[in-house]
Design an enzyme around this catalytic site. Sequence first.
Site, PDB file in Angstrom:
ATOM      1  N   GLN A   1      -4.457  -5.337   6.959  1.00 24.28           N
ATOM      2  CA  GLN A   1      -5.436  -6.261   6.371  1.00 24.28           C
ATOM      3  C   GLN A   1      -5.335  -7.661   6.960  1.00 24.28           C
ATOM      4  O   GLN A   1      -6.045  -8.561   6.526  1.00 24.28           O
ATOM      5  CB  GLN A   1      -5.254  -6.329   4.847  1.00 24.28           C
ATOM      6  CG  GLN A   1      -5.435  -5.013   4.136  1.00 24.28           C
ATOM      7  CD  GLN A   1      -6.868  -4.468   4.202  1.00 24.28           C
ATOM      8  OE1 GLN A   1      -7.803  -5.182   4.575  1.00 24.28           O
ATOM      9  NE2 GLN A   1      -7.042  -3.210   3.853  1.00 24.28           N
TER      10      GLN A   1
ATOM     11  N   HIS B   1       0.867  -1.178   0.000  1.00 22.24           N
ATOM     12  CA  HIS B   1       0.000   0.000   0.000  1.00 22.24           C
ATOM     13  C   HIS B   1       0.912   1.240   0.000  1.00 22.24           C
ATOM     14  O   HIS B   1       2.027   1.187   0.530  1.00 22.24           O
ATOM     15  CB  HIS B   1      -0.832  -0.057   1.292  1.00 22.24           C
ATOM     16  CG  HIS B   1      -1.878   0.990   1.417  1.00 22.24           C
ATOM     17  ND1 HIS B   1      -1.596   2.273   1.826  1.00 22.24           N
ATOM     18  CD2 HIS B   1      -3.221   0.948   1.229  1.00 22.24           C
ATOM     19  CE1 HIS B   1      -2.726   2.967   1.876  1.00 22.24           C
ATOM     20  NE2 HIS B   1      -3.719   2.188   1.515  1.00 22.24           N
TER      21      HIS B   1
ATOM     22  N   CYS C   1      -4.836   2.413  -3.650  1.00 18.93           N
ATOM     23  CA  CYS C   1      -3.597   2.955  -3.067  1.00 18.93           C
ATOM     24  C   CYS C   1      -2.431   1.990  -3.254  1.00 18.93           C
ATOM     25  O   CYS C   1      -1.559   1.862  -2.370  1.00 18.93           O
ATOM     26  CB  CYS C   1      -3.762   3.309  -1.588  1.00 18.93           C
ATOM     27  SG  CYS C   1      -5.071   4.456  -1.266  1.00 18.93           S
TER      28      CYS C   1
ATOM     29  N   LYS D   1     -10.523  -0.913  10.563  1.00 12.53           N
ATOM     30  CA  LYS D   1     -10.680  -2.070   9.679  1.00 12.53           C
ATOM     31  C   LYS D   1     -11.050  -3.310  10.471  1.00 12.53           C
ATOM     32  O   LYS D   1     -11.181  -4.395   9.932  1.00 12.53           O
ATOM     33  CB  LYS D   1      -9.382  -2.320   8.912  1.00 12.53           C
ATOM     34  CG  LYS D   1      -9.046  -1.197   7.925  1.00 12.53           C
ATOM     35  CD  LYS D   1      -7.853  -1.568   7.086  1.00 12.53           C
ATOM     36  CE  LYS D   1      -7.234  -0.396   6.367  1.00 12.53           C
ATOM     37  NZ  LYS D   1      -8.092   0.214   5.365  1.00 12.53           N
TER      38      LYS D   1
ATOM     39  N   ASP E   1       3.118  -4.518   8.090  1.00 13.87           N
ATOM     40  CA  ASP E   1       1.888  -3.766   7.904  1.00 13.87           C
ATOM     41  C   ASP E   1       0.757  -4.784   8.031  1.00 13.87           C
ATOM     42  O   ASP E   1       0.528  -5.587   7.125  1.00 13.87           O
ATOM     43  CB  ASP E   1       1.912  -3.107   6.521  1.00 13.87           C
ATOM     44  CG  ASP E   1       0.576  -2.465   6.167  1.00 13.87           C
ATOM     45  OD1 ASP E   1      -0.414  -2.704   6.894  1.00 13.87           O
ATOM     46  OD2 ASP E   1       0.523  -1.743   5.157  1.00 13.87           O
TER      47      ASP E   1
HETATM   48  N1  C6P Z   1      -6.284   0.462   2.965  1.00 18.04           N
HETATM   49  C1  C6P Z   1      -8.142   0.061   1.473  1.00 18.04           C
HETATM   50  O1  C6P Z   1      -9.254   0.322   1.002  1.00 18.04           O
HETATM   51  P1  C6P Z   1      -4.998   3.745   7.251  1.00 18.04           P
HETATM   52  O2  C6P Z   1      -5.633   4.515   6.137  1.00 18.04           O
HETATM   53  O3  C6P Z   1      -3.832   4.476   7.833  1.00 18.04           O
HETATM   54  O4  C6P Z   1      -5.971   3.252   8.255  1.00 18.04           O
HETATM   55  O5  C6P Z   1      -4.429   2.402   6.569  1.00 18.04           O
HETATM   56  C2  C6P Z   1      -3.516   2.483   5.501  1.00 18.04           C
HETATM   57  C3  C6P Z   1      -3.268   1.124   4.952  1.00 18.04           C
HETATM   58  C4  C6P Z   1      -2.008   0.566   5.104  1.00 18.04           C
HETATM   59  N2  C6P Z   1      -1.744  -0.678   4.691  1.00 18.04           N
HETATM   60  C5  C6P Z   1      -2.674  -1.446   4.102  1.00 18.04           C
HETATM   61  C6  C6P Z   1      -2.329  -2.842   3.683  1.00 18.04           C
HETATM   62  C7  C6P Z   1      -3.967  -0.924   3.911  1.00 18.04           C
HETATM   63  O6  C6P Z   1      -4.889  -1.691   3.335  1.00 18.04           O
HETATM   64  C8  C6P Z   1      -4.258   0.391   4.324  1.00 18.04           C
HETATM   65  C9  C6P Z   1      -5.600   0.996   4.055  1.00 18.04           C
HETATM   66  C10 C6P Z   1      -7.637   0.867   2.642  1.00 18.04           C
HETATM   67  O7  C6P Z   1      -7.453  -0.854   1.031  1.00 18.04           O
HETATM   68  C11 C6P Z   1      -7.776   2.336   2.387  1.00 18.04           C
HETATM   69  S1  C6P Z   1      -6.727   2.888   1.093  1.00 18.04           S
END
Ligand code: C6P
Length: 416
Positions: free
Chosen positions: A212, A132, A373, A235, A209
């Site tokens: 997910q 991401h 992203c 999430k 990270d």
């Molecule tokens: N992905 C998606 O629709 P934040 O926005 O800081 O809570 O998370 C960022 C982020 C970082 N790593 C991974 C693997 C992610 O999936 C995400 C967020 C969302 O896939 C919003 S772009």
Amino acid sequence: MGEAVKATDNQLNTSAIREQFPVLEREVNGFPLAYFDNAATTQKPLSVINALTEYYSAYNANIHRGVHTLAEEATTAFEQTRAAVRRLVNAREAEEIIFTKGTSEGINLVAATYGKAFIGQGDEIIITGMEHHSNIVPWQMLAEEKGAVLKVIPINERGEISLDEFNSRLSGNTKMVAICLASNALGTVNPVKELITAAHDAGAVVLLDAAQALPHMEVDVQALDCDFLAASAHKMYGPTGVGILYGKRRLLEKMPPYQGGGEMIKEVTFARTTYNDIPFKFEAGTPNIADVIAFKPAIDFINTIGKENIARHEHALLQQATAGFQQIDSVQLVGTAKEKVSVLSFNITGMHPFDIGMMLDATGIAVRTGHHCTMPLMERFAIEGTVRASFAVYNTAEEVDRLIRSVERIAARVKK
Ligand code: C6P
């Protein structure tokens, strides 16, 4: 809730689960909502919504500062969430859990502090081709500033990385390996245990990270032996604006602070400042108290059902959707790794993902469309984007069936 969510035949009682999510009763465009955008953010159970109201109605106060009753109640509730997070990821100590705004802030924090202190000219940072942007850009910024080198593990057609490709990039110069435990765009679960062992043998530290992964699978930071792990509450049925960063004590202690301000100090004079102990050294200013407190019932919700039961249920939905889509000629699945969380990305020949998303929305089905992203990943597959359906514990086989039927109808329209 308790046993009510589990039916006797080891299947989840999804109706009992769904009753806890008011938004799932909604209609969208005249159809019952089928919410498949869970990888972007999950819906919230009543216990989380009520915890927010209760905090603001009964004991709103700043934390770690006051001696009055409300301040003590708020501080206790806030720290109870930290303790719950510690148990969730099996960290050794609660002090190893830092509250952030989200996964992005957690990764930025490590890049800005660990990176600032311990990564220099010519050092190497390894990421994967499926990261991401939140796990690419902070390292790029650091590499640019320090003259470090960013190396990328390529991925195969199925959306997997190989240990050989990783090992061929690993060297004595590798200082940081930053990889997703599960990919948001493909669903791939990476073999992080092996990567961590190899990285440690080479003297590098590893950041996972887990944005997910943590909502879907057991994650044990001690068993994995990762050095850092970042995730987002929103999430995993919790509120927005809260993230967690796990870090090993010995690393957190030697890292410089992220931001200056209240709470992160021991003593301030105009000549110099001494910093607070972890985790407070990294939590400058008044934190997002209400949302951190309301994250605890979300963790309780997950624990009550059990990660194993959640994973089994979501996996069944993923298999059902995958099998259904494989029957539709013009549908291409993007991301067919052997190990996956409940993310299904796809395209339909001759159609833009955005149009597919709009057509699904017209029948009450919520999916995400676009590059998710992960622009370099889309480039790897030579596509602009995908349609992504991502499943959570409250989704049902009937909803997945609706998704398959709707995609069939959309695909049939294009063929004509
Ligand atoms: N992905 C998606 O629709 P934040 O926005 O800081 O809570 O998370 C960022 C982020 C970082 N790593 C991974 C693997 C992610 O999936 C995400 C967020 C969302 O896939 C919003 S772009």
